[in-house]
Design an enzyme around this catalytic site. Structure first.
Site, PDB file in Angstrom:
ATOM      1  N   GLU A 127     -19.500  -6.603  10.341  1.00 31.80           N
ATOM      2  CA  GLU A 127     -20.478  -5.893  11.151  1.00 31.80           C
ATOM      3  C   GLU A 127     -21.513  -6.829  11.765  1.00 31.80           C
ATOM      4  O   GLU A 127     -21.971  -6.604  12.897  1.00 31.80           O
ATOM      5  CB  GLU A 127     -21.178  -4.827  10.302  1.00 31.80           C
ATOM      6  CG  GLU A 127     -20.301  -3.655   9.905  1.00 31.80           C
ATOM      7  CD  GLU A 127     -19.479  -3.919   8.653  1.00 31.80           C
ATOM      8  OE1 GLU A 127     -18.688  -3.039   8.265  1.00 31.80           O
ATOM      9  OE2 GLU A 127     -19.623  -5.016   8.068  1.00 31.80           O
ATOM     10  N   LYS A 159       0.845  -1.189   0.000  1.00 35.22           N
ATOM     11  CA  LYS A 159       0.000   0.000   0.000  1.00 35.22           C
ATOM     12  C   LYS A 159       0.885   1.245   0.000  1.00 35.22           C
ATOM     13  O   LYS A 159       1.862   1.317   0.734  1.00 35.22           O
ATOM     14  CB  LYS A 159      -0.902  -0.022   1.238  1.00 35.22           C
ATOM     15  CG  LYS A 159      -2.109   0.877   1.168  1.00 35.22           C
ATOM     16  CD  LYS A 159      -3.025   0.605   2.351  1.00 35.22           C
ATOM     17  CE  LYS A 159      -4.277   1.468   2.288  1.00 35.22           C
ATOM     18  NZ  LYS A 159      -5.193   1.195   3.416  1.00 35.22           N
ATOM     19  N   ARG A 192     -25.433  -3.330   7.173  1.00 33.98           N
ATOM     20  CA  ARG A 192     -25.023  -4.685   6.843  1.00 33.98           C
ATOM     21  C   ARG A 192     -25.355  -5.668   7.968  1.00 33.98           C
ATOM     22  O   ARG A 192     -25.290  -6.881   7.765  1.00 33.98           O
ATOM     23  CB  ARG A 192     -23.510  -4.702   6.566  1.00 33.98           C
ATOM     24  CG  ARG A 192     -23.121  -3.867   5.347  1.00 33.98           C
ATOM     25  CD  ARG A 192     -21.653  -3.447   5.376  1.00 33.98           C
ATOM     26  NE  ARG A 192     -20.741  -4.558   5.246  1.00 33.98           N
ATOM     27  CZ  ARG A 192     -20.147  -4.924   4.110  1.00 33.98           C
ATOM     28  NH1 ARG A 192     -20.386  -4.253   2.997  1.00 33.98           N
ATOM     29  NH2 ARG A 192     -19.315  -5.936   4.084  1.00 33.98           N
TER      30      ARG A 192
END
Length: 641
Positions: A372, A286, A400
């Site tokens: 979640e 990244k 979600r």
């Protein structure tokens, strides 16, 4: 002003078809130019930087090897797709990213044929790609579906549900596991690259197929399966990936995602393979290729405008603390008073402020990953054992876990506390991240208490109220961004459940505000008073239970009642209208109007523009009241026309 990077090769590429005309030895230069162009563009617009930098070579390789858009390329969590946008006909608009009327910060079907599936929430790519792959298979049309999923997104159960079902796609499905923080992969290098090329090659797969056919003819079924397991085990020992093999994928990797000499032959083998589905494990870094991002702890995941040379990000003028910071500070104060308080986040510790809580209380902080559903039921289990869990989740992500909120929390009346961050509009992040629906989907549930903070001081009181509330689930919603600058209370107060407060008293118009639109409601009251319309403003505090005693009083003494909320239809205003109807109060000629978010998915823009579109600013409130009173509103609107 700088003119931007010099990109002679990138200048010749408008679409992936142009890219595929290049020679393989030109792709390194193209990748370098693409990276420079992305850095320069995001320095102007702000947005997500680190994730896109990490997939530059992968993006080039995928579009070079596969025939997009016939082969559908689906990016999980679309913020890593900026390089993809540049290569797919949108370079001329890349400096409009996240601006009003400009490109979305995520993939979006309406934006380009190269965005076959919109993505902004995580862990959806494999399911979607499976749908594309099976559709092509059923229709007998050419084309593969390629899902690029980061390993952070692999912490969500949905990814594994899709993989478990992926056999139906056969060789039409390719999953690229973009492992960008080394959390899965062993070290990569020449040996792993060689093994990846070997096991994905036509000769290896062909020999493997021959061996299977021979075994099928000569060996009993029991021994056939034993032989298959032995081969899978041996390959797993050499390359890793046993979990993916068990889920029905042919695993290839890990390979260096920045080495085009490694990427191209493996992807070509995968493209041409008869076997499937296939998972290619790619290791990337990244922030790759931009020194300030590589050196930063968060790899410049999300940035505001910055200086390309130094990497220094523009500093916003000093202002009040954010609502997120206020929530975190208030929760830490509650935790200091009560060791039963624990905090849960779903892969968003810094976004929800719980990184600070975690630093202070590491044993009482739980980051469950992008999961979640698990977060909510985990919190329910803690609550059932007498703990006081605070589940801090963005409004858009709590969607979600709605079944868990209903079944595991509300039906069992367990005292889970929800800190709902990013409630309401979110400006540049647009409709996928707007917290539009939480009041609607929570206030409809029996046993649920729903609070909305009007300012940061109220948020402190509401966190304290939630901490003490043991008789069922309770939620407090608060927006993105800075507070109003009001002084924070030295000591928090427990608010009486379901009771609002009068912020200002009048006689003719009553504005019932839920949440942080209170400041605009008070401005509207000033304008209405100036027009001779004496106005009351109430901070209702609770969307459920509503302070019906206060509403009854105001309905009996005012001609117009206006509700204001930063949420979708079906929320506070809808509940109030239902009650007024049930009580017969609408029969007496009371003029009731509800202001809420429009019944559309609002596009990304500056917050003030979004509020004006929704009439949730002072001018919109005044216009609505005057319309209700049948006044001529043309003069009021003149300044906005």
């Amino acid at each position: 002003m700088t003119k931007g990077p010099v990109t002679p090769l990138l200048d010749t590429v408008s679409t992936p078809a142009d890219l595929r005309k290049l020679q393989p030895d030109q792709l390194r230069q193209l990748a370098d130019e693409l990276r420079a162009e992305m850095v320069d563009a995001v320095s102007v617009t702000g947005g997500h930087l680190g994730a896109g930098l990490g997939v530059v070579e992968l993006t080039v390789a995928l579009h070079y090897v596969f025939e997009t858009p016939r082969d559908t390329l689906i990016w999980d969590v679309g913020h890593q797709a900026y390089p993809h946008k540049i290569l797919t006909g949108r370079r001329d608009r890349i400096r409009t990213l996240r601006q009003g009327g400009g490109l979305s910060g995520f993939t979006k079907r309406s934006e380009s044929e190269y965005d076959p599936f919109g993505a902004a929430h995580s862990s959806t790519s494999i399911s979607a790609a499976l749908g594309f792959a099976v559709a092509n298979k059923l229709a007998g049309t050419p084309g593969k579906a390629i899902a690029v999923i980061g390993d952070g997104a692999m912490s969500a159960g949905m990814a594994y549900e899709a993989m478990n079902n992926a056999e139906a796609a056969g060789n039409r499905l390719v999953v690229i596991l973009n492992d960008n923080d080394m959390s899965i992969a062993p070290p990569v290098g020449a040996l792993s690259a060689y093994l990846a090329r070997l096991v994905s090659s036509e000769s290896f797969l062909g020999l493997r197929g021959v061996a299977k056919r021979v075994a099928k003819k000569l060996l009993p079924q029991r021994l056939q399966r034993a032989a298959e397991r032995a081969e899978e085990y041996a390959r797993g020992m050499a390359t890793g990936g046993t979990l993916f093999e068990e889920l029905g994928f042919y695993y290839v990797g890990p390979i260096d995602g920045h080495n085009l000499d490694h990427l191209l032959p493996v992807l070509e083998n995968v493209r041409d393979a008869e076997h499937g589905p296939i998972l290619v494990h790619v290791v990337t870094q990244k922030g790759k290729g931009y020194a300030p991002a590589e050196a930063a702890a968060d790899k410049y995941h999300g940035v505001v405008k910055f200086d390309v040379v130094t990497g220094a990000q523009a500093k916003a003028p000093a202002g009040p603390p954010s609502y997120t910071a206020t929530f975190a500070k208030a929760l830490m104060a509650e935790a200091a008073r009560d060791d039963r308080i624990v905090a849960i986040t779903a892969a968003m510790p810094s976004g929800t402020g719980l990184d600070k809580f975690q630093a202070a209380y590491p044993d009482r902080t739980f980051d469950v990953g992008i999961a979640e559903q698990h977060a909510v039921t985990f919190a329910a289990g803690l609550a059932a054992q007498g703990y006081r869990p605070f589940c801090a989740i963005y409004s858009t992500f709590l969607q979600r876990a709605y079944d868990q909120v209903v079944h595991d929390v509300a039906i069992q009346n367990l005292p889970v506390r929800f800190g709902i961050d990013r409630a309401g509009l979110v400006g540049a992040d647009g409709s996928t991240h707007a917290g539009s629906f939480d009041v609607t989907y929570l206030a409809t549930l029996p046993n649920m208490v729903v609070m909305a903070a009007a300012d940061e001081a109220e948020l402190v009181h509401m966190v304290h109220t939630a901490a003490l509330h043991d008789s069922g689930p309770i939620a407090v919603r608060y927006p993105r961004g800075e507070g109003t600058g009001v002084p924070l209370p030295a000591e928090p107060q427990a608010l009486p459940i379901g009771k609002g407060r009068l912020a200002r008293e009048g006689k003719k118009v009553a504005i019932l505000s839920l949440g942080t639109r209170l400041t605009e409601a008070l401005k509207a009251a000033d304008e209405l008073d100036a027009k001779g319309l004496s106005t009351t403003v109430a901070d209702m505090r609770f969307a459920k239970p509503i302070d019906y005693d206060l509403v009854r009083k105001l309905a009996a003494t005012h001609e117009v009642v206006l509700t204001v909320e930063e949420g979708a239809i079906g929320g506070f205003g809808a509940h109030l209208l239902t009650w007024l109807s049930d009580e017969g109060l609408l029969d007496a000629g009371l003029k009731v109007r509800t202001l809420r978010l429009p019944d559309i998915f609002q596009e990304h823009h500056k917050p003030e523009v979004q509020y004006a579109e929704a009439k949730l600013d002072a001018a919109g409130m005044v216009e609505t009241v005057l319309s209700a009173l049948r006044h001529n509103s043309v003069k009021v609107l003149g300044a906005r026309a």
